[in-house]
Write an enzyme that holds these catalytic residues in place. Structure first.
Site, PDB file in Angstrom:
ATOM      1  N   GLU A  75      -2.438 -52.524 -30.682  1.00  0.00           N
ATOM      2  CA  GLU A  75      -1.872 -52.858 -31.994  1.00  0.00           C
ATOM      3  C   GLU A  75      -3.054 -53.265 -32.874  1.00  0.00           C
ATOM      4  O   GLU A  75      -3.358 -54.436 -33.025  1.00  0.00           O
ATOM      5  CB  GLU A  75      -0.852 -53.990 -31.890  1.00  0.00           C
ATOM      6  CG  GLU A  75      -0.120 -54.212 -33.209  1.00  0.00           C
ATOM      7  CD  GLU A  75       0.815 -55.419 -33.174  1.00  0.00           C
ATOM      8  OE1 GLU A  75       1.615 -55.543 -34.114  1.00  0.00           O
ATOM      9  OE2 GLU A  75       0.732 -56.220 -32.234  1.00  0.00           O
TER      10      GLU A  75
ATOM     11  N   ALA B  65      -1.215 -61.146 -38.698  1.00  0.00           N
ATOM     12  CA  ALA B  65      -2.053 -62.083 -37.954  1.00  0.00           C
ATOM     13  C   ALA B  65      -3.285 -61.428 -37.332  1.00  0.00           C
ATOM     14  O   ALA B  65      -3.934 -62.028 -36.482  1.00  0.00           O
ATOM     15  CB  ALA B  65      -1.223 -62.753 -36.859  1.00  0.00           C
ATOM     16  N   HIS B  66      -3.610 -60.215 -37.748  1.00  0.00           N
ATOM     17  CA  HIS B  66      -4.795 -59.535 -37.236  1.00  0.00           C
ATOM     18  C   HIS B  66      -6.015 -59.915 -38.073  1.00  0.00           C
ATOM     19  O   HIS B  66      -5.911 -60.144 -39.283  1.00  0.00           O
ATOM     20  CB  HIS B  66      -4.599 -58.014 -37.256  1.00  0.00           C
ATOM     21  CG  HIS B  66      -3.578 -57.538 -36.278  1.00  0.00           C
ATOM     22  ND1 HIS B  66      -3.903 -56.857 -35.129  1.00  0.00           N
ATOM     23  CD2 HIS B  66      -2.225 -57.653 -36.271  1.00  0.00           C
ATOM     24  CE1 HIS B  66      -2.806 -56.575 -34.457  1.00  0.00           C
ATOM     25  NE2 HIS B  66      -1.770 -57.047 -35.142  1.00  0.00           N
TER      26      HIS B  66
ATOM     27  N   GLY C 220      15.399 -64.280 -34.468  1.00  0.00           N
ATOM     28  CA  GLY C 220      16.009 -65.035 -35.554  1.00  0.00           C
ATOM     29  C   GLY C 220      15.019 -65.501 -36.601  1.00  0.00           C
ATOM     30  O   GLY C 220      15.418 -66.064 -37.622  1.00  0.00           O
TER      31      GLY C 220
ATOM     32  N   HIS D 281      11.851 -63.351 -37.214  1.00  0.00           N
ATOM     33  CA  HIS D 281      11.306 -62.101 -37.753  1.00  0.00           C
ATOM     34  C   HIS D 281      12.371 -61.250 -38.440  1.00  0.00           C
ATOM     35  O   HIS D 281      12.072 -60.578 -39.434  1.00  0.00           O
ATOM     36  CB  HIS D 281      10.670 -61.282 -36.635  1.00  0.00           C
ATOM     37  CG  HIS D 281       9.339 -61.764 -36.179  1.00  0.00           C
ATOM     38  ND1 HIS D 281       9.194 -62.840 -35.337  1.00  0.00           N
ATOM     39  CD2 HIS D 281       8.090 -61.314 -36.449  1.00  0.00           C
ATOM     40  CE1 HIS D 281       7.904 -63.030 -35.093  1.00  0.00           C
ATOM     41  NE2 HIS D 281       7.211 -62.130 -35.755  1.00  0.00           N
TER      42      HIS D 281
ATOM     43  N   ASP E  42       7.143 -59.311 -28.801  1.00  0.00           N
ATOM     44  CA  ASP E  42       5.905 -59.557 -29.561  1.00  0.00           C
ATOM     45  C   ASP E  42       5.366 -60.952 -29.237  1.00  0.00           C
ATOM     46  O   ASP E  42       4.726 -61.607 -30.063  1.00  0.00           O
ATOM     47  CB  ASP E  42       6.136 -59.400 -31.063  1.00  0.00           C
ATOM     48  CG  ASP E  42       4.843 -59.280 -31.868  1.00  0.00           C
ATOM     49  OD1 ASP E  42       3.815 -58.847 -31.298  1.00  0.00           O
ATOM     50  OD2 ASP E  42       4.842 -59.624 -33.070  1.00  0.00           O
TER      51      ASP E  42
ATOM     52  N   GLY F  65       2.968 -63.175 -34.188  1.00  0.00           N
ATOM     53  CA  GLY F  65       3.683 -62.932 -32.953  1.00  0.00           C
ATOM     54  C   GLY F  65       4.857 -63.878 -32.828  1.00  0.00           C
ATOM     55  O   GLY F  65       5.373 -64.408 -33.821  1.00  0.00           O
TER      56      GLY F  65
END
Length: 377
Positions: A122, A133-134, A242, A244, A267, A303
């Site tokens: 990913e 968050a990358h 609940g 995302h 995730d 995540g």
């Protein structure tokens, strides 16, 4: 070894049946309705569902797949197995190419051992505008040549790569992945509707965590989600925690794509099962508060702390889906994505005996993997 489980509500691809199952040498050998023809382990009417298949997980119990550390990976896999995930793919996050190659080579050993079902990249081939968050400093334009090198490090165990297909080299990288038998997923992308269609035509067959890190649906600019939902070749992932995705959007995706094209994922990151505090996701610092993981700097969702038993239960109790539908989304559909549905993903004679025992409220009571109890009901 032979075991018969009796007096159960068995969830099969055909629906929910009251009956019994016999397991011999790690496989389902008989599935019947009504009273078992031999003495067995009575389950008092509890549900029996197939073991979950999670195709998008970064870690758990303090263990991180992106670290490439085998002890951490074993800890994460064991944690998720205890929560019903009997087949798991390790997802990496954006990192430098040398770090990705190192982690991939290390995790490939665990794929050889059968602990992991594959490796998912990913990143780093994702859009800066949707990187979530990358680490934006480590993002790269997609490159078939670079991908080829990473695939070699994985020795055939890299099963999926997420690509923002609109980036330079994106479509060529999708084609290269598909040509190597690697699942190309569209995600962390600013693709238009038309660009998403191009990506699907080039070989994209998965939507990485639908709704998240993608442009929203709009009636004049439908964006990539409309293309991904409407194309029969695409399976869409949903993080059903609940946080995302709202339950109404879970119902919408399931209504449009159907359970055969909708896969529940976690995730999850290393903080899953660990409580609130500060953690790392790749090179990024993450703060978990009230079970929700966000980047310490900027606050982007990073995540989740979700487990598949919770994702499954929420699909039924919060989204209102039938138990058999939720089981397909948590087991058989992701198994099809990985191409392992001939072995796992459903309670079917001849398949590996991966199963879960659930109470009436769908809380997990027992986990069997390969015919052996990890947790006995």
């Amino acid at each position: 070894m032979s075991i018969t489980l009796a007096d159960a509500r068995i969830v099969t691809p055909d629906g929910v049946h009251e009956g019994w199952i016999t397991i011999e040498d790690g496989r389902f050998t008989h599935i019947g309705q009504g009273q078992a023809p031999r003495d067995g382990h009575g389950l008092a009417g509890r549900y029996v569902v197939p073991g979950f298949v999670d195709i998008h997980t970064h870690g758990g119990a303090g263990g991180s797949f992106p670290s490439g550390d085998q002890d951490q990976a074993r800890r994460a896999a064991a944690f998720h197995a205890a929560h019903g995930t009997t087949t798991i793919m390790a997802s990496l996050v954006t990192a430098s190419l040398p770090d990705l190659a190192r982690a991939t080579a290390s995790l490939a050993d665990l794929c050889d051992d059968g602990l992991l079902a594959g490796i998912h990249f990913e990143g780093p081939y994702i859009a800066r505008s949707r990187c979530g968050a990358h680490d934006p400093a480590k993002l790269r334009d997609p490159s078939p040549g670079e991908l080829s090198g990473l695939l070699k490090a994985g020795r055939g165990h890299v099963r999926m790569v997420t690509v923002a297909s609109e980036l330079p080299g994106g479509l060529d990288t999708v084609r290269a992945a598909a040509a190597e038998g690697v699942i190309a997923a569209l995600g962390h992308s600013d693709a238009t509707y038309e660009q998403a269609i191009e990506a699907i035509e080039a070989g994209c067959t998965v939507a990485t965590h639908l709704y998240n890190a993608l442009p929203p649906l709009h009636h004049r600019e439908p964006g990539p989600m409309a293309a991904l939902l409407e194309d029969e070749r695409v399976t869409v992932e949903l993080i059903n925690d609940g946080v995302h995705v709202h339950p109404a959007m879970v119902r919408l995706a399931t209504a449009v794509a159907g359970p055969a094209r909708t896969a529940l994922i976690t995730d999850a990151m290393g903080a899953a099962g660990m409580g609130d505090g500060t953690y790392r996701l790749g090179s990024m610092e993450v703060t978990v508060t009230g079970g929700t993981a966000r980047l310490t700097e900027g606050g982007a969702i990073a995540g989740s702390t979700l487990t598949m038993d919770v994702a499954f239960r929420r699909a039924v109790l919060d989204a209102g889906l039938p138990v058999a539908v939720a089981a397909e989304m948590a087991s058989l559909t992701p198994a099809r994505v990985l191409g392992v549905d001939d072995r796992v993903g459903s309670i079917t004679v001849g398949k590996t005996a991966d199963l879960l025992v659930l109470n009436d409220d769908l809380t997990l009571q027992g986990v069997m993997r390969h015919g052996s109890w990890l947790t006995s009901p």
